[in-house]
Design a protein around this motif. Structure first.
Motif, short mmCIF file in Angstrom:
data_model
loop_
_atom_site.label_atom_id
_atom_site.label_comp_id
_atom_site.label_asym_id
_atom_site.label_seq_id
_atom_site.Cartn_x
_atom_site.Cartn_y
_atom_site.Cartn_z
N LYS A 97 0.83 -1.21 0.00
CA LYS A 97 0.00 0.00 0.00
C LYS A 97 0.86 1.25 0.00
N PHE A 98 1.90 1.27 0.83
CA PHE A 98 2.80 2.43 0.90
C PHE A 98 3.45 2.70 -0.45
N THR A 99 4.01 1.65 -1.06
CA THR A 99 4.68 1.85 -2.34
C THR A 99 3.69 2.26 -3.43
N GLY A 100 2.47 1.79 -3.34
CA GLY A 100 1.46 2.21 -4.31
C GLY A 100 1.16 3.69 -4.19
N TRP A 101 1.04 4.18 -2.97
CA TRP A 101 0.78 5.62 -2.78
C TRP A 101 1.97 6.46 -3.19
N VAL A 102 3.19 5.97 -2.95
CA VAL A 102 4.38 6.70 -3.38
C VAL A 102 4.41 6.79 -4.91
N LEU A 103 4.07 5.70 -5.57
CA LEU A 103 4.07 5.71 -7.03
C LEU A 103 3.00 6.65 -7.58
N ILE A 104 1.87 6.73 -6.92
CA ILE A 104 0.83 7.70 -7.35
C ILE A 104 1.34 9.12 -7.16
#
Length: 143
Positions: free
Chosen positions: A30-37
């Motif tokens: 989830k964290f890496t997904g938000w960083v990528l967004i």
């Protein structure tokens, strides 16, 4: 037949010691997904300078007229902080991809017994790829 669980309070941050590998995988994904967004919006902001570059706008860099887009990219790439952020972005993207592949395999029923091992393997592989990329990202930048 549903079964209820007492998961305790979400606000109880002292529970992080009880997390299993699967919970850490979920949190990191989830964290890496938000960083990528977040990166996507930054990337769009930088790309928007190409509109001016395509229209022939120039700016002065060291007494020379340079395309706005080229000047923006060169200015960003010359910063050490940006190079470090690029290394972090690579780590985030690699982990997100590897964990996504791991989740896909789990959804397909492959490797259900070794989910913890595959999570740790994705962490190790992410670390190895990131460390191996450091010389490439830091070439030609001064601190």
């Amino acid at each position: 037949m549903s079964q209820s669980y007492n998961r305790g309070l979400i606000e109880d941050f002292g529970r992080w010691k009880e997390f299993s590998a699967g919970m850490w995988a979920w949190i990191f994904h989830k964290f890496t997904g938000w960083v990528l967004i977040g990166y996507l919006f930054t990337h769009i902001a930088v790309l928007s300078t190409s509109i001016g570059g395509a229209q022939g706008e120039t700016t002065m860099v060291d007494g020379e007229a340079v395309n706005v887009y080229t000047a923006t990219l060169q200015g960003l790439e010359s910063l050490f902080l940006i190079r470090l952020l690029e290394i972090g972005l690579l780590a985030v993207a690699v982990f997100h991809i590897l964990n996504g592949l791991r989740l896909l395999m789990v959804d397909l029923g492959i490797g259900l017994d070794s989910q913890d091992k595959s999570f740790y393997a994705s962490l190790v592989l992410t670390g190895a790829i990131t460390v191996a990329s450091v010389p490439t990202f830091l070439t030609g930048v001064s601190i």
